[in-house]
Design a protein around this motif. Structure first.
Motif, PDB file in Angstrom:
ATOM      1  N   PHE A 146       0.842  -1.200   0.000  1.00  0.00           N
ATOM      2  CA  PHE A 146       0.000   0.000   0.000  1.00  0.00           C
ATOM      3  C   PHE A 146       0.876   1.249   0.000  1.00  0.00           C
ATOM      4  CE2 PHE A 146      -1.739  -3.488   2.422  1.00  0.00           C
ATOM      5  CZ  PHE A 146      -2.966  -3.708   1.803  1.00  0.00           C
ATOM      6  N   TYR A 147       0.493   2.213  -0.827  1.00  0.00           N
ATOM      7  CA  TYR A 147       1.215   3.481  -0.877  1.00  0.00           C
ATOM      8  C   TYR A 147       0.191   4.617  -0.874  1.00  0.00           C
ATOM      9  CZ  TYR A 147       5.281   0.665  -1.709  1.00  0.00           C
ATOM     10  OH  TYR A 147       6.289  -0.254  -1.552  1.00  0.00           O
ATOM     11  N   TRP A 148       0.328   5.470   0.114  1.00  0.00           N
ATOM     12  CA  TRP A 148      -0.649   6.540   0.350  1.00  0.00           C
ATOM     13  C   TRP A 148      -0.021   7.892   0.011  1.00  0.00           C
ATOM     14  CZ3 TRP A 148      -5.128   4.213   1.525  1.00  0.00           C
ATOM     15  CH2 TRP A 148      -5.051   2.932   2.101  1.00  0.00           C
ATOM     16  N   ASP A 149      -0.806   8.731  -0.583  1.00  0.00           N
ATOM     17  CA  ASP A 149      -0.318  10.069  -0.943  1.00  0.00           C
ATOM     18  C   ASP A 149      -0.678  11.035   0.183  1.00  0.00           C
ATOM     19  OD1 ASP A 149       0.692  12.254  -2.171  1.00  0.00           O
ATOM     20  OD2 ASP A 149      -0.652  12.216  -3.901  1.00  0.00           O
ATOM     21  N   TYR A 150       0.025  10.906   1.302  1.00  0.00           N
ATOM     22  CA  TYR A 150      -0.260  11.732   2.476  1.00  0.00           C
ATOM     23  C   TYR A 150       0.936  12.619   2.841  1.00  0.00           C
ATOM     24  CZ  TYR A 150      -4.401   8.819   3.384  1.00  0.00           C
ATOM     25  OH  TYR A 150      -5.617   8.177   3.292  1.00  0.00           O
ATOM     26  N   ASP A 151       1.815  12.885   1.868  1.00  0.00           N
ATOM     27  CA  ASP A 151       3.019  13.668   2.169  1.00  0.00           C
ATOM     28  C   ASP A 151       2.716  15.132   2.464  1.00  0.00           C
ATOM     29  OD1 ASP A 151       4.392  11.387   1.709  1.00  0.00           O
ATOM     30  OD2 ASP A 151       5.083  11.927  -0.299  1.00  0.00           O
ATOM     31  N   SER A 152       1.655  15.625   1.911  1.00  0.00           N
ATOM     32  CA  SER A 152       1.356  17.046   2.041  1.00  0.00           C
ATOM     33  C   SER A 152       1.144  17.451   3.496  1.00  0.00           C
ATOM     34  CB  SER A 152       0.095  17.391   1.245  1.00  0.00           C
ATOM     35  OG  SER A 152      -0.365  18.677   1.580  1.00  0.00           O
ATOM     36  N   PRO A 153       1.749  18.573   3.924  1.00  0.00           N
ATOM     37  CA  PRO A 153       1.522  19.037   5.301  1.00  0.00           C
ATOM     38  C   PRO A 153       0.066  19.422   5.550  1.00  0.00           C
ATOM     39  CG  PRO A 153       2.669  20.709   4.006  1.00  0.00           C
ATOM     40  CD  PRO A 153       2.649  19.469   3.177  1.00  0.00           C
TER      41      PRO A 153
ATOM     42  N   THR B 266     -13.885  14.014   1.794  1.00  0.00           N
ATOM     43  CA  THR B 266     -13.376  13.524   0.517  1.00  0.00           C
ATOM     44  C   THR B 266     -12.953  14.679  -0.374  1.00  0.00           C
ATOM     45  OG1 THR B 266     -14.802  11.578   0.649  1.00  0.00           O
ATOM     46  CG2 THR B 266     -13.939  12.145  -1.517  1.00  0.00           C
ATOM     47  N   TYR B 267     -13.790  15.698  -0.468  1.00  0.00           N
ATOM     48  CA  TYR B 267     -13.461  16.857  -1.303  1.00  0.00           C
ATOM     49  C   TYR B 267     -12.240  17.594  -0.753  1.00  0.00           C
ATOM     50  CZ  TYR B 267     -17.103  17.067  -4.847  1.00  0.00           C
ATOM     51  OH  TYR B 267     -17.873  16.820  -5.947  1.00  0.00           O
ATOM     52  N   ALA B 268     -12.153  17.688   0.570  1.00  0.00           N
ATOM     53  CA  ALA B 268     -11.000  18.360   1.170  1.00  0.00           C
ATOM     54  C   ALA B 268      -9.708  17.634   0.816  1.00  0.00           C
ATOM     55  CB  ALA B 268     -11.168  18.439   2.691  1.00  0.00           C
ATOM     56  N   TYR B 269      -9.745  16.305   0.874  1.00  0.00           N
ATOM     57  CA  TYR B 269      -8.545  15.540   0.519  1.00  0.00           C
ATOM     58  C   TYR B 269      -8.158  15.774  -0.939  1.00  0.00           C
ATOM     59  CZ  TYR B 269      -5.532  11.647  -0.736  1.00  0.00           C
ATOM     60  OH  TYR B 269      -4.485  10.894  -1.224  1.00  0.00           O
TER      61      TYR B 269
ATOM     62  N   VAL C 192      -4.429  11.368  -7.454  1.00  0.00           N
ATOM     63  CA  VAL C 192      -3.053  10.867  -7.475  1.00  0.00           C
ATOM     64  C   VAL C 192      -2.188  11.589  -8.517  1.00  0.00           C
ATOM     65  CG1 VAL C 192      -1.684   8.762  -7.155  1.00  0.00           C
ATOM     66  CG2 VAL C 192      -4.137   8.619  -7.031  1.00  0.00           C
ATOM     67  N   LEU C 193      -2.720  12.559  -9.234  1.00  0.00           N
ATOM     68  CA  LEU C 193      -1.935  13.264 -10.247  1.00  0.00           C
ATOM     69  C   LEU C 193      -1.409  14.579  -9.685  1.00  0.00           C
ATOM     70  CD1 LEU C 193      -4.185  12.739 -13.400  1.00  0.00           C
ATOM     71  CD2 LEU C 193      -2.280  11.337 -12.602  1.00  0.00           C
ATOM     72  N   ASP C 194      -0.259  15.012 -10.187  1.00  0.00           N
ATOM     73  CA  ASP C 194       0.369  16.263  -9.742  1.00  0.00           C
ATOM     74  C   ASP C 194       0.727  17.110 -10.953  1.00  0.00           C
ATOM     75  OD1 ASP C 194       0.497  15.663  -6.880  1.00  0.00           O
ATOM     76  OD2 ASP C 194       1.942  14.124  -7.465  1.00  0.00           O
ATOM     77  N   PHE C 195       0.592  18.435 -10.790  1.00  0.00           N
ATOM     78  CA  PHE C 195       0.896  19.372 -11.869  1.00  0.00           C
ATOM     79  C   PHE C 195       1.631  20.578 -11.299  1.00  0.00           C
ATOM     80  CE2 PHE C 195      -2.980  17.070 -12.904  1.00  0.00           C
ATOM     81  CZ  PHE C 195      -2.691  16.560 -14.167  1.00  0.00           C
ATOM     82  N   GLU C 196       2.504  21.161 -12.125  1.00  0.00           N
ATOM     83  CA  GLU C 196       3.212  22.361 -11.691  1.00  0.00           C
ATOM     84  C   GLU C 196       2.315  23.586 -11.752  1.00  0.00           C
ATOM     85  OE1 GLU C 196       6.823  23.020 -13.756  1.00  0.00           O
ATOM     86  OE2 GLU C 196       7.824  21.252 -12.951  1.00  0.00           O
ATOM     87  N   ASN C 197       1.504  23.674 -12.811  1.00  0.00           N
ATOM     88  CA  ASN C 197       0.610  24.819 -12.996  1.00  0.00           C
ATOM     89  C   ASN C 197      -0.832  24.337 -12.903  1.00  0.00           C
ATOM     90  OD1 ASN C 197       2.863  26.555 -13.696  1.00  0.00           O
ATOM     91  ND2 ASN C 197       2.859  25.538 -15.690  1.00  0.00           N
ATOM     92  N   LEU C 198      -1.579  24.917 -11.994  1.00  0.00           N
ATOM     93  CA  LEU C 198      -2.986  24.544 -11.813  1.00  0.00           C
ATOM     94  C   LEU C 198      -3.876  25.762 -12.031  1.00  0.00           C
ATOM     95  CD1 LEU C 198      -3.078  22.279  -8.623  1.00  0.00           C
ATOM     96  CD2 LEU C 198      -3.671  21.603 -10.954  1.00  0.00           C
TER      97      LEU C 198
ATOM     98  N   LEU D 220      -4.165  17.847  -4.299  1.00  0.00           N
ATOM     99  CA  LEU D 220      -3.917  18.367  -5.640  1.00  0.00           C
ATOM    100  C   LEU D 220      -2.954  19.555  -5.634  1.00  0.00           C
ATOM    101  CD1 LEU D 220      -4.601  18.480  -8.687  1.00  0.00           C
ATOM    102  CD2 LEU D 220      -6.573  19.904  -8.071  1.00  0.00           C
ATOM    103  N   ILE D 221      -3.132  20.466  -4.671  1.00  0.00           N
ATOM    104  CA  ILE D 221      -2.324  21.693  -4.696  1.00  0.00           C
ATOM    105  C   ILE D 221      -0.970  21.516  -4.012  1.00  0.00           C
ATOM    106  CG2 ILE D 221      -4.416  23.109  -4.668  1.00  0.00           C
ATOM    107  CD1 ILE D 221      -3.666  23.833  -1.734  1.00  0.00           C
ATOM    108  N   SER D 222      -0.756  20.389  -3.361  1.00  0.00           N
ATOM    109  CA  SER D 222       0.423  20.260  -2.490  1.00  0.00           C
ATOM    110  C   SER D 222       1.743  20.349  -3.243  1.00  0.00           C
ATOM    111  CB  SER D 222       0.358  18.953  -1.704  1.00  0.00           C
ATOM    112  OG  SER D 222       0.380  17.849  -2.583  1.00  0.00           O
TER     113      SER D 222
END
Length: 963
Positions: free
Chosen positions: A240-247, A591-594, A546-552, A599-601
């Motif tokens: 299992f790998y969770w995307d919880y790195d964001s502060p 769910t929406y908060a997550y 699970v996707l990341d972008f430089e410009n949002l 997304l912005i992290s």
């Protein structure tokens, strides 16, 4: 910025390299899996066998023996079970609304592994209930007890009793419904999830088509999902790998962390993905956030295009490879405006969300067809169609393409004849219109009806495409035509599938069929062709998982839109949902908060656009997420706020003038003697009120678009009244009318009713030969007309006996203004009576006004907004009548209907003195009248706007002038 999926791909490639294909990766959505494969390709730099990529839903489907069922088909099955258990004669139409709620509730019950018997039981003994709920917490039991104590049926409370009676059958219905689906080997999603979870709980040795499975980026797990993950973990095949790195996500005060602690504790990772990744230098530069308020939905799309251009100019965005930039659309209705706003520099675009079939042109046409069938009427033993529905169809672009001439003919027929209903026999003989305008009595006829229409339009679009290709005509909208044909194909398939699904339904209304079809179409979309792994990404909120972008660039950052504030219907009350651990709005908010904070992290530049308008249900309020970033996490960001404003203040419009150019003078010449146009009293009044209005209406012949008069407006009311008075007095032409005659006429209601029906048939229904009894609103208007007619006859008694000369007395003559100017003039006098040796010139007015004036000059004074223009009109009538009937005494009268019940005297007075003979005023009147006419034809005097803006209030050309 290194995306989470890139780090994961590097980690697994470094560890497994050529054996990576033996792993199976499970993601929240398909898009994440595609990006993961791209990153693997980038890292390896060579071809390699891809690991299996699944979504969590696909994993359950693989492990379950059931096939996912069609929603409409399941609703039919649920209805059949309900009818058998409740022995109710409720129709499928009535069942549909709350049947959908039940299906959603059953889905939740199964996904959350709720004991359905406990939830839906008949509560009679709270103590035994509590004993059976030992697995619940005290707080949950308290919430359930409070609910049932409130809903225990008190004596005489029919509502609570009905609730309990309905509640009693729900467990039976739930069980029977699931058993029937089990026999058919179909399941709704929750049932499918529960089946897999229960088999794992029973320690059943399931066959797994994989040896090693990796769950990536999941978050809000349902109990059914949790059970499966526990099972796979215990068998030693899951990681299992969770995307919880964001502060932000890991902040326990943030709702985004709602599931984090439990997930990390229950399902830890075998290793950290940082172990095999080169350490990165921590970025000291803060993330930038720009909040932009735009007072428009489409304006947000245009601003997004501006932002993209600015990013390209600054070097932050490579237009050839824009995969690190994403536009997020919480409101998917903005998709097309966004596509049109993207700068041409960006060549590659990937739209992950597709374009909803419900937003297509063909979908709107089907909606119009549904409205047409819902509003069928009967007229003259024929089926008739309501004109608004007919016009909506005739104005539709697909109908315009397929039957332009016939559609235009029918539109003109409707407006010219004021047709509120159009019978089948009035439909032009065009194959498409004949297909559309036929009544549907039974719902079984709808599928073939729609399919025939869809086939015809598809073939017509194909013919047009082929014609342009054969003639090598340039077509800038080729792709839109192809897309429209694809929409038609998808709609055709939807109609066919729905018809097959409803084969078991015995009774259904036409309206419900169309509602079901609309529901089917709402969940379908036509995918855009694009580069999924390159180019600018345009996606909905769920596609970002699970996707990341430089410009949002996030649009619609309004409270209520993101996060979405949407209450879903449920048969299970909130307290019971909370008590049994079913999802509530709190789950949705978490769910929406997550999604948002994850997304912005890792983004460097974040642009948030919101709609500042405060109209109807829009509040113009910024999303709570922005305020949380601004006040709780401001150390992480450089935040800039601005609001785009548009200058909507009214400009200082220069007065509009129309010079009398040679072209204008030629148009004026048509009103001179020998020309083919005529001046009238109303045109003279119009010129005095506003010369520019005279120019627009008399010379340019501009007018408002003729429309169907669904209600009796003031103009039609006046025409009906004039017609009635003319018909009543017609048989007395040249005869003396006595008070007794007038009394007899007023009492003859049968005669008045006949005249009223004939007047309506001729002037309102435009069907002179077929008068009919009036109904509804028309009957009420008829009675109002009757009262006005009777009061007019009563008012006429004060002048009786009199000799009735005639009505609608028309004059048409050449009027000499000066030696160099003679003009054509015409008019129609409403009524003429002879009293003793004099003639009374009468003009009827449906509104109100004055019968008194100060002097002749006042009639021509354009500086006054309350000029007595009606008196001027009757003076003009008297002047021309006197020219044709010299040496007679003439006195004018004005009948104002709004004043006729108030002891009204219609005689015209000057300074409150009754005019005994109007000819005494002719010399002075003619002098002003001629001066006005000379001014109209004076080539040196332009047509100008009135200086009295009160005159503009009801002017047809108000918007043209900017007043």
């Amino acid at each position: 910025m290194t995306p989470f999926l890139y780090r994961l791909a590097q980690h697994f490639y470094n560890r497994y390299k050529n054996t990576l294909h033996e792993h199976t990766f499970v993601f929240p959505g398909r898009r994440a899996g595609i990006f993961f494969q791209k990153y693997l390709t980038d890292i390896s730099g060579k071809p390699l066998f891809s690991p299996t990529i699944l979504t969590i839903q696909e994993l359950f489907e693989i492990l379950s023996p059931y096939q996912p069922g069609d929603r409409i088909g399941m609703l039919v099955t649920l209805y059949n079970e309900y009818a058998a258990i409740s022995r109710s004669d409720e129709s499928f139409d009535d069942f549909l609304y709350w049947g959908e709620m039940l299906l959603d509730d059953f889905n939740d019950v199964d996904k959350y592994l709720i004991d359905a018997e406990q939830l839906f039981r008949n509560v009679q003994d709270l103590k035994s209930l509590e004993a059976d709920m030992s697995y619940l917490s005290e707080q949950q039991i308290k919430a359930i007890r409070n609910f049932w104590e409130h809903f225990m049926p008190a004596e005489g409370n029919d509502t609570k009793k009905k609730f309990q009676e309905t509640w009693q059958i729900l467990f039976k219905l739930y069980t029977a419904f699931r058993n029937t689906l089990h026999e058919k080997e179909y399941a709704y999603e929750g049932m499918l999830f529960r089946e897999v979870a229960e088999r794992t709980n029973a320690k059943e040795k399931m066959h797994l088509p994989f040896n090693d499975i990796v769950f990536v980026g999941l978050n809000a797990l349902t109990p059914a999902e949790t059970v499966l993950l526990e099972y796979l973990k215990n068998r030693g095949v899951a990681d299992f790998y969770w995307d919880y790195d964001s502060p932000f996500v890991s902040d326990k005060q943030n709702k985004a962390s709602y599931w984090m602690t439990n997930n990390l504790w229950r399902f830890p990772s075998h290793s950290s993905i940082e172990e095999c990744v080169k350490s990165e230098t921590p970025e000291k530069e803060k993330q930038t956030i720009e909040l932009i308020g735009v007072p428009s939905a489409v304006g947000q799309a245009k601003q997004a295009g501006t932002i993209l251009s600015q990013l390209i100019a600054s070097g932050a965005l490579d237009p050839e490879e824009a995969i690190h930039t994403a536009i997020i659309l919480p409101d998917e209705n903005l998709l097309l405006p966004v596509l049109y706003a993207i700068p041409q520099d960006i060549k590659k675009i990937n739209v992950t969300m597709g374009y909803g079939l419900s937003h297509s042109s063909i979908a709107s046409l089907i909606e119009h067809l549904a409205d047409l069938q819902r509003n069928l009427r009967k007229s003259k033993d024929e089926t008739a169609f309501y004109y608004r529905c007919v016009l909506a169809i005739l104005h539709h672009p697909l109908i315009t393409i397929s039957a332009k001439n016939e559609a235009e003919f029918l539109k003109k027929h409707i407006t010219d004849n004021n047709r509120m209903v159009i019978t089948e026999s009035e439909i032009p003989d065009h194959p498409l219109l004949q297909l559309i305008f036929k009544p549907l009595i039974r719902w079984e006829e709808i599928a073939q009806y729609l399919q025939s229409v869809l086939i015809f339009i598809y073939n017509r679009l194909t013919e047009e495409k082929n014609s342009k290709e054969n003639n090598k005509e340039p077509d800038n909208q080729t792709h839109s035509g192809d897309l429209e044909r694809e929409f038609i194909v998808q709609y055709y398939k939807s109609v066919t599938r729905l018809q097959e699904t409803l084969a078991e339904v015995k009774t259904l209304s036409v309206d419900t069929y169309f509602r079901l079809l609309k529901q089917v179409v709402q969940h379908l979309s036509v995918p855009f062709s694009g580069e999924p792994l390159s180019g600018l990404q345009i996606m909905g909120v769920l596609e970002t998982r699970v996707l990341d972008f430089e410009n949002l660039i996030l649009l619609s950052m309004n409270e209520g839109v993101f996060p979405l504030k949407k209450s879903t219907g449920s048969f299970i009350p909130f307290t019971l949902r909370k008590g049994f651990g079913l999802p509530t709005y709190e789950h949705q908010e978490s769910t929406y908060a997550y999604h948002f904070y994850r997304l912005i992290s890792r983004a460097k530049r974040i642009f948030m656009l919101y709609d500042t308008r405060t109209e109807e249900l829009q509040t113009g309020e910024v999303s709570r997420y922005f305020y949380q970033l601004k006040y709780l996490y401001n150390n992480y960001f450089d935040i800039n706020e601005r609001v785009l404003t548009y200058d909507v203040s009214a400009p200082d419009n220069s007065p509009i003038t129309m010079a009398k150019t040679p072209q204008v003078l030629r148009k004026l010449d048509a009103f001179k003697a020998g020309g083919d146009k005529y001046l009238s009293a109303s045109l003279i009044n119009r010129y005095i009120t506003c010369p520019l209005q005279f120019y627009f209406s008399a010379l340019e012949e501009l007018s408002t678009k003729e429309e169907v008069q669904e209600s009796v407006e003031a103009e039609i009311f006046g025409i009906l009244y004039h017609s009635l008075m003319e018909k009543i007095y017609r048989r007395f032409i040249g005869k003396t009318v006595t008070p007794d005659t007038l009394t007899a006429l007023a009492k003859n209601d049968a005669y008045l009713t006949e005249l009223i029906e004939k007047a309506f048939a001729e002037h309102y229904f435009k069907d002179k030969d077929h008068p009919q009894p009036l109904q509804g609103q028309h009957f009420l208007i008829g009675e109002i007309l009757r009262s006005y007619v009777k009061q007019t006859l009563e008012s006429d008694k004060q002048f009786a006996p009199f000799r009735y000369i005639g009505a609608e007395y028309k004059f048409n003559s050449i009027y000499r203004v000066a030696d160099h100017l003679s003009v054509n003039f015409k008019g129609s006098i409403d009524r003429i009576d002879q009293i003793e040796d004099g003639y009374r010139i009468i003009d009827y007015k449906t509104g109100s006004g004055t019968t008194n004036f100060k002097d002749i000059a006042q009639l021509f004074d354009s500086s006054k907004s309350n000029r007595p223009e009606h008196i001027l009109q009757v003076f003009v009538y008297a002047l021309f009548f006197a020219k044709e009937n010299p040496n007679h005494t003439i006195f004018p009268a004005l009948y104002y209907l709004r004043s006729i019940f108030n002891n009204f005297n219609p005689s015209i007075t000057v300074n409150k003195q009754k005019i005994a003979d109007i000819s005494c005023f002719f010399d002075e009147f003619t002098e002003h009248f001629n001066a006005c006419l000379q001014e109209i034809f004076d080539e040196n005097i332009p047509f100008t706007q009135t200086k009295q803006e009160k005159n503009c209030q009801w002017c047809t050309f108000k918007e043209v002038c900017g007043r």
